[in-house]
Write an enzyme that holds these catalytic residues in place. Sequence first.
Site, PDB file in Angstrom:
ATOM      1  N   ASP A  33     -46.405 -25.240 -24.572  1.00  0.00           N
ATOM      2  CA  ASP A  33     -44.951 -25.440 -24.508  1.00  0.00           C
ATOM      3  C   ASP A  33     -44.396 -25.546 -25.933  1.00  0.00           C
ATOM      4  O   ASP A  33     -43.346 -24.989 -26.253  1.00  0.00           O
ATOM      5  CB  ASP A  33     -44.624 -26.712 -23.713  1.00  0.00           C
ATOM      6  CG  ASP A  33     -45.375 -26.751 -22.389  1.00  0.00           C
ATOM      7  OD1 ASP A  33     -44.839 -26.259 -21.399  1.00  0.00           O
ATOM      8  OD2 ASP A  33     -46.522 -27.235 -22.378  1.00  0.00           O
TER       9      ASP A  33
ATOM     10  N   HIS B  13     -46.807 -31.976 -19.271  1.00  0.00           N
ATOM     11  CA  HIS B  13     -46.901 -30.515 -19.245  1.00  0.00           C
ATOM     12  C   HIS B  13     -46.387 -30.119 -17.863  1.00  0.00           C
ATOM     13  O   HIS B  13     -47.142 -30.034 -16.895  1.00  0.00           O
ATOM     14  CB  HIS B  13     -48.344 -30.058 -19.451  1.00  0.00           C
ATOM     15  CG  HIS B  13     -48.536 -28.580 -19.199  1.00  0.00           C
ATOM     16  ND1 HIS B  13     -47.824 -27.614 -19.862  1.00  0.00           N
ATOM     17  CD2 HIS B  13     -49.343 -27.925 -18.336  1.00  0.00           C
ATOM     18  CE1 HIS B  13     -48.192 -26.424 -19.418  1.00  0.00           C
ATOM     19  NE2 HIS B  13     -49.104 -26.593 -18.482  1.00  0.00           N
TER      20      HIS B  13
ATOM     21  N   SER C 143     -55.009 -30.317 -22.689  1.00  0.00           N
ATOM     22  CA  SER C 143     -54.301 -29.270 -23.451  1.00  0.00           C
ATOM     23  C   SER C 143     -52.809 -29.550 -23.497  1.00  0.00           C
ATOM     24  O   SER C 143     -52.120 -29.126 -24.435  1.00  0.00           O
ATOM     25  CB  SER C 143     -54.574 -27.887 -22.868  1.00  0.00           C
ATOM     26  OG  SER C 143     -54.256 -27.873 -21.494  1.00  0.00           O
TER      27      SER C 143
ATOM     28  N   ARG D 240     -48.580 -31.757  -2.965  1.00  0.00           N
ATOM     29  CA  ARG D 240     -49.066 -31.850  -4.345  1.00  0.00           C
ATOM     30  C   ARG D 240     -50.105 -32.962  -4.466  1.00  0.00           C
ATOM     31  O   ARG D 240     -51.086 -32.825  -5.182  1.00  0.00           O
ATOM     32  CB  ARG D 240     -47.865 -32.145  -5.258  1.00  0.00           C
ATOM     33  CG  ARG D 240     -47.817 -31.247  -6.474  1.00  0.00           C
ATOM     34  CD  ARG D 240     -46.677 -31.606  -7.388  1.00  0.00           C
ATOM     35  NE  ARG D 240     -47.182 -31.896  -8.724  1.00  0.00           N
ATOM     36  CZ  ARG D 240     -46.420 -32.264  -9.737  1.00  0.00           C
ATOM     37  NH1 ARG D 240     -45.133 -32.407  -9.591  1.00  0.00           N
ATOM     38  NH2 ARG D 240     -46.953 -32.508 -10.913  1.00  0.00           N
TER      39      ARG D 240
ATOM     40  N   ARG E  84     -44.339 -22.143 -27.485  1.00  0.00           N
ATOM     41  CA  ARG E  84     -43.207 -21.357 -26.953  1.00  0.00           C
ATOM     42  C   ARG E  84     -41.900 -21.813 -27.582  1.00  0.00           C
ATOM     43  O   ARG E  84     -41.044 -21.001 -27.938  1.00  0.00           O
ATOM     44  CB  ARG E  84     -43.144 -21.505 -25.429  1.00  0.00           C
ATOM     45  CG  ARG E  84     -44.261 -20.757 -24.703  1.00  0.00           C
ATOM     46  CD  ARG E  84     -44.310 -21.135 -23.230  1.00  0.00           C
ATOM     47  NE  ARG E  84     -45.347 -20.393 -22.513  1.00  0.00           N
ATOM     48  CZ  ARG E  84     -45.989 -20.844 -21.437  1.00  0.00           C
ATOM     49  NH1 ARG E  84     -45.710 -22.053 -20.959  1.00  0.00           N
ATOM     50  NH2 ARG E  84     -46.894 -20.109 -20.840  1.00  0.00           N
TER      51      ARG E  84
ATOM     52  N   HIS F 135     -41.157 -26.696 -37.337  1.00  0.00           N
ATOM     53  CA  HIS F 135     -41.921 -27.892 -36.993  1.00  0.00           C
ATOM     54  C   HIS F 135     -41.158 -28.625 -35.900  1.00  0.00           C
ATOM     55  O   HIS F 135     -40.168 -29.299 -36.169  1.00  0.00           O
ATOM     56  CB  HIS F 135     -42.133 -28.763 -38.234  1.00  0.00           C
ATOM     57  CG  HIS F 135     -42.737 -27.966 -39.356  1.00  0.00           C
ATOM     58  ND1 HIS F 135     -44.044 -27.537 -39.324  1.00  0.00           N
ATOM     59  CD2 HIS F 135     -42.192 -27.442 -40.457  1.00  0.00           C
ATOM     60  CE1 HIS F 135     -44.283 -26.810 -40.403  1.00  0.00           C
ATOM     61  NE2 HIS F 135     -43.169 -26.722 -41.106  1.00  0.00           N
TER      62      HIS F 135
END
Length: 310
Positions: free
Chosen positions: A145, A172, A140, A85, A148, A165
């Site tokens: 998320d 993220h 972003s 990574r 969703r 809300h």
Amino acid sequence: MKIGIVGTGMVGSAAGYAMALLGVGTEIVLVDANPALARAQAQDIAHATPFATTVAVRAGDYADLKNAAVVIIAAGVSQKPGESRLALLERNVEVFRSVIAGVMKAAPEAILLIATNPLDVMTFAAQRISGLPVERVIGSGTILDTARLRSLLGDHLGIAPNSVHAYVLGEHGDSEVPVWSSAMAGSVPIVSFAEQIGRPLDAAARTQIADQVRGAAYTIIEGKGATWYGIGAGLARIVRSITDDERTVLSVSMVTGEIEGVRDVALSLPRVIGREGVVATLMPDLDAGERAALKHSAEVISGFSTKLRF
Ligand code: ADP
């Protein structure tokens, strides 16, 4: 208003398509290291606009980004087999060095909107490379998320997602933090409302919803290899809030001076988005568990950011 997109793969082109159909901006310029791809995407998107809006869509090079109000950066390279990574991250930082140099030369006044993963670390890298004030480099982040989470909570409670809300904060990614303690259904605390209607948000229900939010991208990737429509629409939503100076509250990433004792880390919090970028941050009241989870999330991101030695 001109909007630039650098990196016209799946995510960049989906953002262009969403903006063209929604009428965000008046002119969209697509730039890619592969100019033939940028041209093809621009033509394809331009052919959709007669059915919807009068937004002009074209391909160009960095010089064509002159006077852009916002430049979305969705450029990146994908993971090689066996690549760590961190190694992938370092290659993406190299991509950002060349992309941001090109953007800053042509459009020094633009707000940068970062869409390349790992999102928060790339937002940090973009701010450090560009030297722009933190509020002009937006990632972003958890916008999708959060969408969703609202949609799953809406389903659970039988109310429209836009009357929910609630926010997902932090990374993220896997350490993201859904906030239950201050979530509302209309103007009623969501946990009380759920009790009232006999659909309690007990530990099991919360875990199930949080897992679904966190796992959504993995599920989509299993089926189609990557995700692009949702994030494309999310990017369009952020750009509209900038171009129209809406001051809408959206959960997006930005380099933050200090959060739960972690310094200089890019992560998502509910932020007010307007013409000058992030105008304010609304720090929600969190319970002890949520604070600990947010601290952990900040530490995960910071662990990678500090390895980049900016
Ligand atoms: P995603 O699914 O995240 O959109 P893609 O691989 O589809 O990923 O798109 C990434 C895009 O970024 C590709 O079109 C690639 O050509 C572009 N890209 C990679 N490096 C650069 C660079 N240095 N400058 C501009 N664009 C780049």
